[in-house]
Design a protein around this motif. Structure first.
Motif, PDB file in Angstrom:
ATOM      1  N   GLY A  46     -70.585 -21.021  13.932  1.00  0.00           N
ATOM      2  CA  GLY A  46     -69.233 -20.729  14.394  1.00  0.00           C
ATOM      3  C   GLY A  46     -69.209 -19.616  15.418  1.00  0.00           C
ATOM      4  O   GLY A  46     -70.249 -19.088  15.824  1.00  0.00           O
ATOM      5  N   GLU A  47     -67.996 -19.234  15.807  1.00  0.00           N
ATOM      6  CA  GLU A  47     -67.821 -18.208  16.832  1.00  0.00           C
ATOM      7  C   GLU A  47     -67.748 -16.802  16.248  1.00  0.00           C
ATOM      8  O   GLU A  47     -68.218 -15.846  16.853  1.00  0.00           O
ATOM      9  CB  GLU A  47     -66.541 -18.489  17.634  1.00  0.00           C
ATOM     10  N   ARG A  48     -67.150 -16.681  15.060  1.00  0.00           N
ATOM     11  CA  ARG A  48     -66.929 -15.340  14.520  1.00  0.00           C
ATOM     12  C   ARG A  48     -66.795 -15.401  13.012  1.00  0.00           C
ATOM     13  O   ARG A  48     -66.156 -16.314  12.477  1.00  0.00           O
ATOM     14  CB  ARG A  48     -65.666 -14.743  15.145  1.00  0.00           C
ATOM     15  N   GLY A  49     -67.412 -14.443  12.325  1.00  0.00           N
ATOM     16  CA  GLY A  49     -67.362 -14.402  10.871  1.00  0.00           C
ATOM     17  C   GLY A  49     -66.592 -13.192  10.372  1.00  0.00           C
ATOM     18  O   GLY A  49     -66.434 -12.182  11.087  1.00  0.00           O
ATOM     19  N   PHE A  50     -66.126 -13.281   9.117  1.00  0.00           N
ATOM     20  CA  PHE A  50     -65.335 -12.219   8.500  1.00  0.00           C
ATOM     21  C   PHE A  50     -65.749 -12.095   7.041  1.00  0.00           C
ATOM     22  O   PHE A  50     -65.940 -13.093   6.352  1.00  0.00           O
ATOM     23  CB  PHE A  50     -63.840 -12.533   8.587  1.00  0.00           C
ATOM     24  N   ALA A  51     -65.864 -10.857   6.571  1.00  0.00           N
ATOM     25  CA  ALA A  51     -66.267 -10.602   5.191  1.00  0.00           C
ATOM     26  C   ALA A  51     -65.133  -9.923   4.432  1.00  0.00           C
ATOM     27  O   ALA A  51     -64.526  -8.963   4.926  1.00  0.00           O
ATOM     28  CB  ALA A  51     -67.519  -9.731   5.151  1.00  0.00           C
ATOM     29  N   PHE A  52     -64.896 -10.438   3.225  1.00  0.00           N
ATOM     30  CA  PHE A  52     -63.784  -9.979   2.405  1.00  0.00           C
ATOM     31  C   PHE A  52     -64.279  -9.567   1.021  1.00  0.00           C
ATOM     32  O   PHE A  52     -65.401  -9.875   0.631  1.00  0.00           O
ATOM     33  CB  PHE A  52     -62.731 -11.078   2.271  1.00  0.00           C
ATOM     34  N   ALA A  53     -63.395  -8.921   0.273  1.00  0.00           N
ATOM     35  CA  ALA A  53     -63.776  -8.362  -1.019  1.00  0.00           C
ATOM     36  C   ALA A  53     -63.939  -9.409  -2.114  1.00  0.00           C
ATOM     37  O   ALA A  53     -64.451  -9.094  -3.187  1.00  0.00           O
ATOM     38  CB  ALA A  53     -62.743  -7.318  -1.460  1.00  0.00           C
ATOM     39  N   SER A  54     -63.535 -10.650  -1.876  1.00  0.00           N
ATOM     40  CA  SER A  54     -63.737 -11.738  -2.834  1.00  0.00           C
ATOM     41  C   SER A  54     -63.495 -13.054  -2.121  1.00  0.00           C
ATOM     42  O   SER A  54     -62.936 -13.087  -1.011  1.00  0.00           O
ATOM     43  CB  SER A  54     -62.775 -11.611  -4.030  1.00  0.00           C
ATOM     44  N   GLY A  55     -63.883 -14.137  -2.768  1.00  0.00           N
ATOM     45  CA  GLY A  55     -63.600 -15.454  -2.194  1.00  0.00           C
ATOM     46  C   GLY A  55     -62.114 -15.695  -2.062  1.00  0.00           C
ATOM     47  O   GLY A  55     -61.643 -16.247  -1.061  1.00  0.00           O
ATOM     48  N   MET A  56     -61.338 -15.272  -3.074  1.00  0.00           N
ATOM     49  CA  MET A  56     -59.894 -15.450  -2.998  1.00  0.00           C
ATOM     50  C   MET A  56     -59.272 -14.595  -1.891  1.00  0.00           C
ATOM     51  O   MET A  56     -58.270 -14.989  -1.284  1.00  0.00           O
ATOM     52  CB  MET A  56     -59.249 -15.125  -4.340  1.00  0.00           C
ATOM     53  N   ALA A  57     -59.863 -13.438  -1.604  1.00  0.00           N
ATOM     54  CA  ALA A  57     -59.369 -12.630  -0.492  1.00  0.00           C
ATOM     55  C   ALA A  57     -59.591 -13.353   0.832  1.00  0.00           C
ATOM     56  O   ALA A  57     -58.744 -13.296   1.732  1.00  0.00           O
ATOM     57  CB  ALA A  57     -60.047 -11.262  -0.482  1.00  0.00           C
ATOM     58  N   SER A  58     -60.719 -14.043   0.971  1.00  0.00           N
ATOM     59  CA  SER A  58     -60.979 -14.783   2.213  1.00  0.00           C
ATOM     60  C   SER A  58     -60.015 -15.955   2.353  1.00  0.00           C
ATOM     61  O   SER A  58     -59.505 -16.224   3.447  1.00  0.00           O
ATOM     62  CB  SER A  58     -62.433 -15.265   2.260  1.00  0.00           C
ATOM     63  N   ILE A  59     -59.744 -16.655   1.249  1.00  0.00           N
ATOM     64  CA  ILE A  59     -58.806 -17.775   1.288  1.00  0.00           C
ATOM     65  C   ILE A  59     -57.389 -17.277   1.570  1.00  0.00           C
ATOM     66  O   ILE A  59     -56.654 -17.845   2.390  1.00  0.00           O
ATOM     67  CB  ILE A  59     -58.876 -18.572  -0.026  1.00  0.00           C
ATOM     68  N   SER A  60     -57.000 -16.199   0.901  1.00  0.00           N
ATOM     69  CA  SER A  60     -55.654 -15.652   1.099  1.00  0.00           C
ATOM     70  C   SER A  60     -55.436 -15.228   2.550  1.00  0.00           C
ATOM     71  O   SER A  60     -54.395 -15.521   3.147  1.00  0.00           O
ATOM     72  CB  SER A  60     -55.428 -14.460   0.166  1.00  0.00           C
ATOM     73  N   ALA A  61     -56.418 -14.528   3.126  1.00  0.00           N
ATOM     74  CA  ALA A  61     -56.289 -14.091   4.516  1.00  0.00           C
ATOM     75  C   ALA A  61     -56.196 -15.294   5.455  1.00  0.00           C
ATOM     76  O   ALA A  61     -55.403 -15.291   6.410  1.00  0.00           O
ATOM     77  CB  ALA A  61     -57.469 -13.207   4.898  1.00  0.00           C
ATOM     78  N   THR A  62     -57.003 -16.310   5.181  1.00  0.00           N
ATOM     79  CA  THR A  62     -56.978 -17.505   6.025  1.00  0.00           C
ATOM     80  C   THR A  62     -55.616 -18.196   5.959  1.00  0.00           C
ATOM     81  O   THR A  62     -55.066 -18.620   6.985  1.00  0.00           O
ATOM     82  CB  THR A  62     -58.091 -18.474   5.591  1.00  0.00           C
ATOM     83  N   LEU A  63     -55.050 -18.298   4.758  1.00  0.00           N
ATOM     84  CA  LEU A  63     -53.748 -18.948   4.618  1.00  0.00           C
ATOM     85  C   LEU A  63     -52.626 -18.109   5.214  1.00  0.00           C
ATOM     86  O   LEU A  63     -51.543 -18.633   5.511  1.00  0.00           O
ATOM     87  CB  LEU A  63     -53.472 -19.255   3.149  1.00  0.00           C
ATOM     88  N   MET A  64     -52.863 -16.800   5.417  1.00  0.00           N
ATOM     89  CA  MET A  64     -51.869 -15.957   6.070  1.00  0.00           C
ATOM     90  C   MET A  64     -51.752 -16.256   7.566  1.00  0.00           C
ATOM     91  O   MET A  64     -50.876 -15.696   8.242  1.00  0.00           O
ATOM     92  CB  MET A  64     -52.194 -14.481   5.858  1.00  0.00           C
ATOM     93  N   LEU A  65     -52.611 -17.119   8.081  1.00  0.00           N
ATOM     94  CA  LEU A  65     -52.434 -17.599   9.451  1.00  0.00           C
ATOM     95  C   LEU A  65     -51.180 -18.465   9.569  1.00  0.00           C
ATOM     96  O   LEU A  65     -50.664 -18.671  10.666  1.00  0.00           O
ATOM     97  CB  LEU A  65     -53.660 -18.412   9.896  1.00  0.00           C
ATOM     98  N   LEU A  66     -50.721 -18.974   8.420  1.00  0.00           N
ATOM     99  CA  LEU A  66     -49.519 -19.806   8.392  1.00  0.00           C
ATOM    100  C   LEU A  66     -48.282 -18.933   8.215  1.00  0.00           C
ATOM    101  O   LEU A  66     -48.374 -17.758   7.848  1.00  0.00           O
ATOM    102  CB  LEU A  66     -49.621 -20.825   7.253  1.00  0.00           C
ATOM    103  N   ASN A  67     -47.111 -19.520   8.463  1.00  0.00           N
ATOM    104  CA  ASN A  67     -45.846 -18.790   8.388  1.00  0.00           C
ATOM    105  C   ASN A  67     -44.973 -19.325   7.263  1.00  0.00           C
ATOM    106  O   ASN A  67     -45.147 -20.462   6.802  1.00  0.00           O
ATOM    107  CB  ASN A  67     -45.086 -18.911   9.711  1.00  0.00           C
ATOM    108  N   ALA A  68     -44.013 -18.519   6.846  1.00  0.00           N
ATOM    109  CA  ALA A  68     -43.020 -18.990   5.891  1.00  0.00           C
ATOM    110  C   ALA A  68     -42.325 -20.226   6.452  1.00  0.00           C
ATOM    111  O   ALA A  68     -41.956 -20.257   7.632  1.00  0.00           O
ATOM    112  CB  ALA A  68     -42.001 -17.883   5.607  1.00  0.00           C
ATOM    113  N   GLY A  69     -42.189 -21.249   5.611  1.00  0.00           N
ATOM    114  CA  GLY A  69     -41.593 -22.504   6.058  1.00  0.00           C
ATOM    115  C   GLY A  69     -42.602 -23.543   6.485  1.00  0.00           C
ATOM    116  O   GLY A  69     -42.257 -24.721   6.648  1.00  0.00           O
ATOM    117  N   ASP A  70     -43.861 -23.129   6.690  1.00  0.00           N
ATOM    118  CA  ASP A  70     -44.911 -24.091   7.020  1.00  0.00           C
ATOM    119  C   ASP A  70     -45.314 -24.880   5.776  1.00  0.00           C
ATOM    120  O   ASP A  70     -45.103 -24.447   4.636  1.00  0.00           O
ATOM    121  CB  ASP A  70     -46.146 -23.382   7.576  1.00  0.00           C
TER     122      ASP A  70
END
Length: 379
Positions: A65-89
């Motif tokens: 891939g182009e860029r990686g990110f490290a988080f404090a847990s697997g759920m933190a990585s999933i939560s951050a990724t889903l925060m790319l979406l907006n309310a109502g999506d």
């Protein structure tokens, strides 16, 4: 570089300042600036840390891939990724997703205005029927946890592009050693790095990789703003574990295949879930998109009482949450990892109290088979 070589030399290896062959642990929170806003790439460790950066470069290399990110847990990585979406999506998620993912989508982000539909992505009609005008993303596990269902990632990517969706793939079970979803058309890959990438039951971590630099800038903004980052000690420990990923995954799969074949031949086992078996419904798809079938095996003995009887006899499989470690672990998903999913929904999906999930370790395979056969004798 080939895969085994990339596991040793990928990302940032060593320290050019001292010649150390291992990336140092930069146990630091802040950094000296030459003038206001003038620094050497690091100003505060929530935003960036050299040890974490080395890990993030490493996983980006492995996932191509182009860029990686490290988080404090697997759920933190999933939560951050889903925060790319907006309310109502609206988000489409595979139906037998990990209980923690179900919980964050249905019980946390749902309160904040994110809609979700849980469907079988291998069913084209169900997938098409789930599309709404506000659908923005498709989230997949493949293989899934715990039923080890397989989704064709390339087909899912075509579907996502047709409907202008982000395709997010949880690659925890396969790891980049066996499968690289970004090369098949996914936009984002996430991992519970606690599992196979760490591999030794000694670190909790999450990773994400994106296929596009602009998407990376958006995710980095969220990572920095929310702050659920992985610390330098755990970043170093995770990199150390990842160096032996290839050797471990080969051993995991070798043992898992032997265990699955043994279970499939046992009269007390109603069904075995392992994509490496020819009778698995996703076997052919798995052969196309995976280089190996992994170390997870599920089998159903009929009901919870029988499952409990088997668990009481096991000697080498440790009853515990988690998976992907060098030691063999066993769990009952309905009562452990997937307990947050309503019982009616679990039963509809086939996650019964008789379903036992094995994370097959790297012990001698004959010992593992003997342990299972002796335990099944109680039935």
């Amino acid at each position: 570089m080939r895969r085994l070589t990339k596991l040793i030399h990928g990302g940032i290896s060593g320290d050019p300042n001292t010649g150390a062959v291992s990336v140092p642990i930069y146990q630091v929170s802040t950094y000296k600036q030459e003038a206001v806003g003038v620094h050497r790439g690091y100003e505060y460790s929530r935003t960036a840390n050299p040890t974490r950066h080395a890990l993030e470069s490493f996983i980006a290399d492995l996932e191509e891939g182009e860029r990686g990110f490290a988080f404090a847990s697997g759920m933190a990585s999933i939560s951050a990724t889903l925060m790319l979406l907006n309310a109502g999506d609206h988000l489409i998620v595979n139906d037998d997703v990990y209980g923690g993912t179900y919980r964050i989508v249905a019980k946390v982000l749902g309160r904040l205005g994110l809609e979700a539909s849980f469907v079988d992505p291998a069913d084209p009609a169900a997938l098409a029927g789930a599309i709404k005008p506000n659908t923005k993303a498709l989230f997949l596990e493949t293989p899934t946890n715990p039923l080890l269902k397989i989704t064709d990632i390339a087909e899912a990517a075509d579907f996502a592009k047709e409907h202008n969706l982000l395709l997010i793939v949880d690659n925890t079970f396969s790891t980049p050693y066996w499968q690289t979803p970004l090369t098949l058309g996914a936009d984002i890959v996430v991992h519970s790095a606690t599992k196979y990438l760490g591999g030794h039951s000694d670190v909790v971590a999450g990773l994400a990789v994106v296929n596009d630099e602009s998407l990376g800038e958006r995710l980095h903004f969220i990572q920095n703003a929310v702050g659920g980052v992985l610390g330098p000690q755990d970043s170093w420990l995770l990199m150390r574990g990842m160096k032996t990923l290839g050797l471990r995954m080969e051993a995991h799969e070798r043992n898992a295949r032997a265990v699955a074949e043994t279970l499939a031949a046992h009269p007390s086992v109603r069904r075995v879930y392992y994509p490496g078996l020819a009778e698995h419904p996703g076997h052919e798809t798995a052969k196309r998109q995976m280089r190996g079938f992994g170390g997870m095996v599920g089998f159903d003995v009929g009901d919870g009482q029988k499952a409990a009887a088997v668990l009481r006899q096991l000697r080498l499989f440790t009853l515990a949450e988690s998976l992907g470690a060098v030691e063999s672990l066993v769990s009952v998903p309905a009562l452990m990892t997937h307990a947050s999913i309503p019982k009616e929904r679990r039963e509809t999906l086939g996650i019964s109290e008789g379903l036992i999930r094995l994370s097959v370790g790297i012990e001698d395979g004959e010992d593992l088979k003997e342990d299972l056969l002796e335990s099944l004798d109680v039935l």
